[in-house]
Design a protein around this motif. Structure first.
Motif, mmCIF file in Angstrom:
data_model
loop_
_atom_site.group_PDB
_atom_site.id
_atom_site.type_symbol
_atom_site.label_atom_id
_atom_site.label_comp_id
_atom_site.label_asym_id
_atom_site.label_seq_id
_atom_site.Cartn_x
_atom_site.Cartn_y
_atom_site.Cartn_z
ATOM 1 N N TYR A 5 67.380 -4.893 -71.225
ATOM 2 C CA TYR A 5 67.352 -4.697 -69.775
ATOM 3 C C TYR A 5 67.265 -6.031 -69.050
ATOM 4 O O TYR A 5 67.947 -6.250 -68.044
ATOM 5 C CB TYR A 5 66.172 -3.805 -69.368
ATOM 6 N N HIS A 41 65.159 1.125 -66.758
ATOM 7 C CA HIS A 41 65.328 0.586 -68.109
ATOM 8 C C HIS A 41 66.283 1.451 -68.926
ATOM 9 O O HIS A 41 67.123 0.931 -69.653
ATOM 10 C CB HIS A 41 63.978 0.489 -68.830
ATOM 11 N N THR A 42 66.140 2.767 -68.817
ATOM 12 C CA THR A 42 66.989 3.665 -69.603
ATOM 13 C C THR A 42 68.298 3.987 -68.910
ATOM 14 O O THR A 42 69.229 4.455 -69.552
ATOM 15 C CB THR A 42 66.267 4.988 -69.895
ATOM 16 N N ARG A 98 58.692 -5.165 -73.460
ATOM 17 C CA ARG A 98 59.575 -5.958 -74.337
ATOM 18 C C ARG A 98 60.990 -5.378 -74.440
ATOM 19 O O ARG A 98 61.536 -5.214 -75.528
ATOM 20 C CB ARG A 98 58.952 -6.134 -75.718
ATOM 21 N N ASP A 99 61.588 -5.100 -73.280
ATOM 22 C CA ASP A 99 62.947 -4.571 -73.221
ATOM 23 C C ASP A 99 63.910 -5.710 -72.910
ATOM 24 O O ASP A 99 64.328 -5.907 -71.772
ATOM 25 C CB ASP A 99 63.024 -3.462 -72.155
ATOM 26 N N GLU A 100 64.243 -6.478 -73.944
ATOM 27 C CA GLU A 100 65.107 -7.642 -73.771
ATOM 28 C C GLU A 100 66.496 -7.251 -73.280
ATOM 29 O O GLU A 100 67.098 -7.955 -72.467
ATOM 30 C CB GLU A 100 65.215 -8.436 -75.075
ATOM 31 N N ALA A 123 59.808 -4.682 -67.791
ATOM 32 C CA ALA A 123 60.599 -4.906 -69.010
ATOM 33 C C ALA A 123 59.959 -5.985 -69.879
ATOM 34 O O ALA A 123 59.989 -5.892 -71.113
ATOM 35 C CB ALA A 123 62.029 -5.283 -68.648
ATOM 36 N N GLY A 138 60.786 2.809 -65.744
ATOM 37 C CA GLY A 138 61.389 3.330 -66.968
ATOM 38 C C GLY A 138 62.760 3.924 -66.743
ATOM 39 O O GLY A 138 63.651 3.799 -67.585
#
Length: 148
Positions: free
Chosen positions: A72, A41-42, A68-70, A64, A38
Motif C-alpha cells: 500500500y 489498504h484492501t 506493515r503494508d509495504e 500502513a 483498512g
C-alpha cells in the motif's frame, strides 16, 4: 451418557464464546480499522477505496506503517519519487499520530500538505508531507522533516 453430560454441565460453567473485539484504526480517528484505513489498504469496502483527501491518505499511510503494508505504501507513493522498496523495520512500534495542520488537499485541489507528528517507542517523527493527485488519486510525493 445423557445423565453424565447434564451433570457435567451443571458443575462446570459453560464456556463463553469469545468474540474478538474489532481493533481500532491506528490513525487515531477512533473507528474500526476495517471500516477506516483498512478499506483503503484492501481497496474494498463502502464508498470509494481511495483516500478522498490528502489528510485521509496521510492517515492511511501511517496506518500502513503500523500494520506493515509495504504494498500500500508503494502504491500510494508518487511514481517520480517512489523507492524500489520501503524497508519496514519489524522492531519499530508506532504509538500514535497527531495531525498538526493541513493546507489544501481536498476534493477540490490537486495538491496538498499535511503536517504531522508520528510517535514511536523511543521518539517521534515530525514532518510536512506533500501530496498530489495522479489520475484522480492522492499520492505521497515527499516531505520535510523537522527537528524534534
Amino acid at each position: 451418557m445423557a445423565g453424565m453430560s447434564s451433570r457435567r454441565s451443571s458443575k462446570a460453567p459453560a464456556k463463553a464464546s469469545r468474540v474478538k473485539a474489532p481493533r481500532l484504526c491506528p490513525c487515531g480517528l477512533g473507528q474500526v480499522y476495517e471500516e477506516c484505513c483498512g478499506r483503503f489498504h484492501t481497496g474494498i469496502g463502502t464508498g470509494t477505496a481511495a483516500a478522498p483527501t490528502a489528510e485521509a491518505l496521510m492517515r492511511s499511510r501511517y496506518s500502513a506503517f503500523v500494520v506493515r503494508d509495504e504494498a500500500y505504501l508503494l502504491r500510494t507513493w508518487h511514481p517520480r519519487t517512489r523507492p524500489a522498496e520501503v524497508g519496514l523495520d519489524p522492531a519499530m512500534r508506532w504509538t500514535g499520530l497527531e495531525i498538526l495542520g493541513t493546507t489544501e488537499g481536498s476534493a477540490f485541489h490537486t495538491t496538498g500538505t499535511v503536517t504531522f507528528r508520528a510517535s514511536f517507542r523511543g521518539g517521534s517523527l515530525h514532518e510536512r508531507s506533500r501530496f498530489e493527485r495522479v489520475d484522480g488519486a492522492w499520492v505521497y510525493v515527499d516531505g520535510d522533516l523537522f527537528d524534534v
